[in-house]
Design an enzyme around this catalytic site. Structure first.
Site, mmCIF file in Angstrom:
data_model
loop_
_atom_site.group_PDB
_atom_site.id
_atom_site.type_symbol
_atom_site.label_atom_id
_atom_site.label_comp_id
_atom_site.label_asym_id
_atom_site.label_seq_id
_atom_site.Cartn_x
_atom_site.Cartn_y
_atom_site.Cartn_z
ATOM 1 N N LYS A 113 59.691 -69.478 30.747
ATOM 2 C CA LYS A 113 58.697 -70.430 31.249
ATOM 3 C C LYS A 113 59.111 -71.880 31.001
ATOM 4 O O LYS A 113 58.659 -72.786 31.694
ATOM 5 C CB LYS A 113 57.341 -70.133 30.643
ATOM 6 C CG LYS A 113 56.908 -68.697 30.933
ATOM 7 C CD LYS A 113 55.492 -68.542 31.266
ATOM 8 C CE LYS A 113 55.096 -67.197 31.856
ATOM 9 N NZ LYS A 113 55.895 -66.015 31.540
HETATM 10 C C1 LIG Z 1 56.078 -64.827 32.355
HETATM 11 C C2 LIG Z 1 57.139 -63.855 31.988
HETATM 12 C C3 LIG Z 1 57.586 -62.862 32.897
HETATM 13 C C4 LIG Z 1 56.972 -62.658 34.263
HETATM 14 O O1 LIG Z 1 57.290 -63.682 35.177
HETATM 15 P P1 LIG Z 1 56.446 -63.855 36.511
HETATM 16 O O2 LIG Z 1 56.921 -65.120 37.124
HETATM 17 O O3 LIG Z 1 55.005 -63.932 36.077
HETATM 18 O O4 LIG Z 1 56.695 -62.662 37.372
HETATM 19 C C5 LIG Z 1 58.614 -62.021 32.487
HETATM 20 N N1 LIG Z 1 59.158 -62.116 31.241
HETATM 21 C C6 LIG Z 1 58.749 -63.045 30.349
HETATM 22 C C7 LIG Z 1 59.390 -63.083 29.001
HETATM 23 C C8 LIG Z 1 57.741 -63.953 30.683
HETATM 24 O O5 LIG Z 1 57.325 -64.865 29.772
#
Ligand SMILES: *Cc1c(COP(=O)(O)O)cnc(C)c1O
Length: 495
Positions: A113
Site C-alpha cells: 500500500k
Molecule cells: C491490500 C493488500 C492486498 C490486496 O490488494 P487489493 O488491491 O485490495 O486487491 C494484498 N496483499 C496485501 C499485503 C495487502 O496489504
C-alpha cells in the site's frame, strides 16, 4: 481528458476533481473517458529511466489536464526517494525459468500500500488547490491493519492536511499496533477504539454522514476526506509499477522488447490487479491475468462461472488483507468490459440480492484475459515451505497465495510466457504465520517470531519493522476510547 463515473450518471470532471472527490456523486467510481496509450517508442524510452521518472511519465498520461509534468516528477522523486524505498521502489526477482516476482513492499510500512499511499497525499493536496478550494482537509481512516499505518506515513507532515486513524483495540496484530502507536508527525492522531473493526468503521461512517458536523468543520475551514482504495489517486500510481517491472525485464535481457508476459496478483479489493489491466489497455504487452484469492474465493468463482455471489461464509485467514467478500474495484472492470448501464444493474443486484450473473458475451470477454484461482490455508503453508526449500525465497502469506495460483496457471494454461507474480508484503509483516509454515512452531510473542524467522532464514528484517520496538510510544494503545467519542476527537483536532 475527462473522468466519468462507472454508473454513468455524474457530470464528467477533471482529474483533480476526481482525486479530490474520491467517489462520484452517483455512487460510482471514476475512470478516465479514454485510456491513454503508451506508444512503442515511449515504452522503449521508459526502459532507460529510473523509477520516479517512469512513474511520473505514466501519471502524466492520465493527469496532464491538471498537473504539470514537473509537479508530478517532483512528487514522484520525493515519494519514491531512496530513504523511503532503500534499494529501489519495485525490484523484480527471479524464481527459476518462468516466474518473476515483483516486490512491492520495500517502503516505509513494509506492505504494498506504500506504493500508492506515499504519492497519493501529494496528488490529493495539489488537487484541492487546483480545484480552487482553500480549506484544510482532514483524512479519516478506520483500519484493521495495513492501510492505517501506510496512510499515516503517507500523510504525515503534508501541509494543509491532518489525519486521524482509528483501529479496534483487539483487532490488529501486536506489530501493527506498535507501528501505529509510535507514529511520528505533527498532523497525525492515532486512536484505539473499544470493540472490533466494525465499531471503528461504523464510527467513521457516522462522522462522514453527520451533516451538522460537516457544517461546523466547514465554518472552521476544514473538510473531511478518506484514503480509500477506490480513490483514483490511489489506483493510478499502481499502473506505473507494472510498466516499470516490464522495463526491468527488458533491460535485464530476460524478455525481448514487446514480448508478451502474464501477470498474477494476490487480490482483495481488486485494485492492484485492475491497475495491471489498465497497463495492458495502455499497450503494455501483457497477455493474461491470474486473479489469486485465498480461501475467500468469491472472485475465483466469479471468473469460473460468471456469477458473483457474496452470500457465503466469511473466513479469517493468515492472509488477512485478502479476506474480502465485496471487491469494490471489480466495478471498474465491469464498466470497462460492459459499460455503465449494465454496471448499474449488476451493482443494484449485488446490493439487493447479494449476487449477480454477467451475460455470456461479457463472460467470454473476461475469459480472454482473466483466470481465477484460489489457495487454501494448508496450501499457503506448503507453498511457503516449498518456496524456501527450492529457491531459498522467503515469502509472506499473501505472496504465497499468489505464487501458488501462478504455478497452477502455468501447469494448466500458458507455460510458454514469463509470468510476473506480485509480492505484496514483507514476510516479517506476517512473521508468526510464516514461521509456523516453515517450522510448525508458534512462538508466543509476535516480536520473537521476527527474530526467530531471521535466524531461520538469514534474511534481514526491514528497518521500519525492526526499529519499531525501540521507538517512543506517542499514542498509548491502552487508552482505548469509546466509539461515541470519535466525533469529539475529530472536532477537537480541527480547531
Ligand atoms: C491490500 C493488500 C492486498 C490486496 O490488494 P487489493 O488491491 O485490495 O486487491 C494484498 N496483499 C496485501 C499485503 C495487502 O496489504
Amino acid at each position: 481528458m475527462n473522468y466519468v463515473s462507472t454508473r454513468g450518471k455524474s457530470v464528467p470532471c477533471s482529474p483533480a476533481e476526481a482525486i479530490k472527490n474520491g467517489l462520484a456523486e452517483d455512487g460510482g467510481l471514476y475512470l478516465p473517458e479514454e485510456i491513454p496509450l503508451l506508444s512503442s517508442d515511449e515504452l522503449k524510452e521508459l526502459c532507460e529511466e529510473d523509477y520516479p521518472t517512469r512513474a511520473a511519465k505514466i501519471l502524466y498520461k492520465f493527469l496532464s489536464d491538471d498537473y504539470a509534468y514537473e509537479e508530478l516528477l517532483s512528487d514522484c522523486r520525493e515519494a519514491y526517494r531512496e530513504e523511503a524505498f532503500p534499494g529501489g521502489a519495485a525490484p523484480v526477482r527471479k524464481l527459476g525459468d518462468k516466474i518473476r516476482v515483483l516486490e512491492l513492499w520495500h517502503g516505509p510500512t513494509a506492505a504494498f500500500k506504500d506504493m500508492a499511499l506515499q504519492i497519493m497525499p501529494r496528488l490529493f493536496v495539489r488537487a484541492v488547490r487546483k480545484t480552487g478550494d482553500s480549506r484544510r482537509a482532514k483524512i479519516l481512516v478506520a483500519t484493521s491493519g495495513d492501510t492505517g499505518k501506510a496512510a499515516l506515513e503517507g500523510y504525515r507532515d503534508i501541509p494543509g492536511v491532518s489525519i486521524d486513524v482509528f483501529y479496534p483495540v483487539d483487532g490488529v496484530s501486536r506489530v501493527q499496533k506498535l507501528q501505529m502507536a509510535t507514529q511520528e508527525g505533527e498532523n497525525v492522531g492515532v486512536y484505539s477504539v473499544v470493540g472490533n473493526f466494525d465499531d471503528a468503521q461504523n464510527g467513521v461512517k457516522r462522522i462522514f454522514g453527520d451533516r451538522e458536523l460537516g457544517e461546523e468543520l466547514n465554518r472552521r475551514g476544514v473538510f473531511l476526506s478518506s484514503a480509500n482504495s477506490i480513490n483514483w489517486g490511489r489506483l493510478v500510481p499502481q499502473v506505473a509499477y507494472y510498466v516499470s517491472a516490464y522495463c526491468d525485464l527488458v533491460k535485464d535481457g530476460d524478455i525481448a522488447l514487446f514480448e508478451e508476459i502474464n501477470v498474477c496478483v494476490p487480490t482483495g479489493n481488486f485494485g492492484n490487479i485492475l491497475a495491471a489491466y489498465l497497463a495492458k489497455m495502455m499497450g503494455l504487452p501483457i497477455r493474461g491475468f491470474v486473479c489469486a484469492s485465498n480461501r475467500n474465493s468469491v472472485l475465483t468463482d466469479f471468473f469460473e462461472t460468471g456469477t458473483y455471489d457474496r452470500r457465503r461464509e466469511f473466513y479469517t485467514t493468515t492472509s488477512p488483507s485478502m479476506d474480502i467478500l465485496i471487491s469494490s474495484n471489480l466495478e471498474r472492470l465491469l464498466y470497462l468490459v460492459a459499460g455503465a448501464e449494465k454496471t448499474v444493474d449488476f451493482m443494484k443486484k449485488l446490493t439487493e440480492d447479494g449476487c449477480y450473473t454477467v451475460p455470456a458475451e461479457i463472460r467470454e470477454e473476461l475469459d480472454r484475459s482473466f483466470f481465477g484461482a484460489c489457495c487454501g490455508e494448508e496450501q499457503t503453508r506448503e507453498e511457503i515451505r516449498k518456496l524456501f526449500d527450492i529457491y531459498r525465497y522467503l515469502s509472506d502469506t499473501h505472496t504465497a497465495v499468489g505464487l501458488f495460483c501462478a504455478e497452477k496457471y502455468l501447469e494448466k494454461m500458458d507455460g510458454g510466457r514469463k509470468l510476473l507474480s506480485v509480492s505484496t508484503a514483507s514476510p516479517y509483516k506476517f512473521a508468526p504465520a510464516v514461521y509456523f509454515a516453515l517450522t510448525g512452531e508458534s512462538p508466543e510473542n509476535e516480536l520473537d517470531a521476527m527474530e526467530l524467522l531471521k535466524e531461520y532464514s538469514g534474511e534481514p528484517i526491514p528497518s521500519p519493522l525492526s526499529g519499531v520496538v525501540k521507538k517512543k510510544i506517542r499514542f498509548d494503545p491502552a487508552k482505548a476510547i469509546q466509539a461515541e467519542k470519535m466525533k469529539e476527537i475529530v472536532l477537537r483536532g480541527a480547531e
